[in-house]
Design a protein around this motif. Structure first.
Motif, PDB file in Angstrom:
ATOM      1  N   SER A  48      -6.426   2.264   3.015  1.00 17.12           N
ATOM      2  CA  SER A  48      -6.193   1.053   3.803  1.00 17.12           C
ATOM      3  C   SER A  48      -7.418   0.684   4.642  1.00 17.12           C
ATOM      4  O   SER A  48      -7.597  -0.483   4.984  1.00 17.12           O
ATOM      5  CB  SER A  48      -4.928   1.171   4.652  1.00 17.12           C
ATOM      6  N   ALA A  49      -8.277   1.653   4.923  1.00 16.66           N
ATOM      7  CA  ALA A  49      -9.532   1.323   5.630  1.00 16.66           C
ATOM      8  C   ALA A  49     -10.399   0.401   4.776  1.00 16.66           C
ATOM      9  O   ALA A  49     -11.301  -0.266   5.290  1.00 16.66           O
ATOM     10  CB  ALA A  49     -10.291   2.601   5.967  1.00 16.66           C
ATOM     11  N   LYS A  50     -10.116   0.358   3.475  1.00 11.58           N
ATOM     12  CA  LYS A  50     -10.863  -0.515   2.566  1.00 11.58           C
ATOM     13  C   LYS A  50     -10.009  -1.681   2.066  1.00 11.58           C
ATOM     14  O   LYS A  50     -10.343  -2.334   1.074  1.00 11.58           O
ATOM     15  CB  LYS A  50     -11.383   0.311   1.374  1.00 11.58           C
ATOM     16  N   GLY A  51      -8.890  -1.917   2.719  1.00 14.54           N
ATOM     17  CA  GLY A  51      -8.026  -3.020   2.298  1.00 14.54           C
ATOM     18  C   GLY A  51      -7.219  -2.691   1.060  1.00 14.54           C
ATOM     19  O   GLY A  51      -6.656  -3.572   0.415  1.00 14.54           O
ATOM     20  N   LEU A  52      -7.151  -1.406   0.727  1.00 13.26           N
ATOM     21  CA  LEU A  52      -6.383  -0.961  -0.439  1.00 13.26           C
ATOM     22  C   LEU A  52      -5.123  -0.244   0.044  1.00 13.26           C
ATOM     23  O   LEU A  52      -4.889  -0.146   1.253  1.00 13.26           O
ATOM     24  CB  LEU A  52      -7.236   0.016  -1.265  1.00 13.26           C
TER      25      LEU A  52
END
Ligand code: 9MR
Length: 386
Positions: A48-52
């Motif tokens: 989620s830190a990479k928008g995933l």
């Protein structure tokens, strides 16, 4: 980073849809109010830190019996999917009997842990109860399809981020129209069954992204090239006809018996993305059949193979998430499958946690792949298919 970061406006159900939702008020609002239970050092936190997002299929049996299983899923995942309980043979076993307990429990688990929920599967040639198989014919097939989608997608309306609308429909070797695989739905309704299924979902739950989920597209072989060609052609036709498909699901069951051709996989994902669809990796695991028995060697090979695959996949801006098909080695479907299980009888080491819920080298490879992935947040805004 919160769980909603990369959910587009299309993933938010309207208030009317929520109020009209088929579930009891006790299950409340569509998305969980609390923050997620995942750990700061989890796979989902790295994703989620990479928008995933990182997710897992949930097996209802250990979820009911083993609190450690639920804790592992809560610790690592921002997304879950019921492995079987929203399939027709589980949810509608007899014409007059529906069984939603397993699906409802999976939803309640996701809500309690701040996780998003996927749905599998609306239309498939498997997981059909006998009574339904007998009614998938020219006269009754369309009505049955609409009734089933109304029932299951209606029950979970406003709660499912994306539904596997059609599952494993590609089969050029079957010699049927459009390269579609043999299926009672194809026999009964012809190729238009695809369009009907996606349209039915849109009528029942317009907030859920309709997804085509497909296997055997990832690796290197002539027969896989033919499958990829079929997928691109079929997707092109669906989009031209205005079929409400928003995502493509690459199952990601990779197997050690075949090589990975990074360039071809990359090109394939690019072509899907160029059609305006977003992409999910829906059932990731590594079949280690071709690797030696030694656990340390095997774990390293599994991790390396996974990393090469994930690096290609996570480079593609249209990719939204990676979901593994369960999270802990003893639960993998591969051991129960005659073609997939190892000849030496050893259990497969296909998943990111071992039998004691310890993180394996595969877990570390996945974590590093998420950490090193390009940031996907900017791409979300541009995607139509989210
Ligand atoms: O893992 C699932 C297994 O428990 C079920 O018996 C089977 C039939 O419903 O489905 C398995 O999951 C499949 C998924 O739904 C679609 N892609 C292949 C998966 C493994 O067979």
């Amino acid at each position: 980073m919160t769980r909603q970061t990369h959910a587009g406006p299309g993933d938010r159900p309207s208030r009317r849809a929520v109020l009209a939702g088929g579930l009891a008020a006790s299950l409340c609002a569509p998305f969980p109010a609390q923050a997620g239970s995942w750990a700061a050092d989890s796979l989902h936190a790295a994703a989620s830190a990479k928008g995933l997002a990182y997710g897992s299929a949930v097996n209802i049996t250990p979820l009911r019996r083993d609190p450690a299983y639920g804790r592992a899923l809560a610790r690592e995942c921002g997304l879950v999917v019921a492995e079987n309980e929203m399939k027709m043979n589980y949810a509608w076993p007899e014409p007059g009997r529906q069984a939603f307990a397993g699906g409802d429990e999976t939803l309640a688990f996701a809500r309690a842990n701040g996780q998003r929920l996927r749905g599998t599967t609306l239309i498939w040639h498997e997981a059909l109860p006998d009574w339904a198989r007998a009614r998938i014919n020219r006269r009754e097939g369309e009505a049955l399809m609409r009734r089933w989608i109304g029932l299951i997608a209606g029950r979970y309306r406003g709660r499912i981020e994306s539904w596997d609308v059609v599952n494993e429909i590609c089969g050029p070797e079957d010699g049927r129209e459009g390269g579609l695989r043999n299926s009672p739905w194809l026999d009964a309704l012809g190729p238009r069954y695809l369009d009907l299924a996606f349209e039915s979902l849109r009528e029942v739950d317009p907030g859920a992204a309709g997804l085509w989920n497909e296997n055997d597209l990832e690796l290197s072989a002539d027969w896989i090239n033919r499958r990829r060609a079929m997928v691109l052609k079929t997707l092109g036709g669906m989009i031209a006809r205005g079929v409400p498909i928003r995502r493509f699901g690459l199952q990601g069951h990779i197997y050690s018996t075949h090589a990975l051709d990074e360039a071809r996989l990359r090109g394939f994902l690019r072509e899907i993305a160029a059609m305006g669809l977003s992409i999910e990796i829906t059932e990731f695991d590594v079949d280690d059949r071709a690797y030696p028995a030694d656990v340390a060697v095997r774990d390293r090979k599994v991790a390396d193979f996974a990393r090469r695959f994930l690096d290609v996949v996570l480079d593609e801006p249209a990719v939204l998430n990676v979901t593994t098909w369960d999270i802990t080695n003893p639960n993998t479907w591969l051991n129960a499958n005659l073609q997939r299980r190892r000849k030496d009888g050893l259990p497969q080491r296909a998943l990111p946690l071992d039998e004691a819920y310890r993180r394996t080298p595969l877990w570390r490879a996945m974590h590093k792949a998420f950490t090193d992935a390009p940031d996907h947040r900017a791409a979300r805004v541009r995607l139509r298919g989210v």
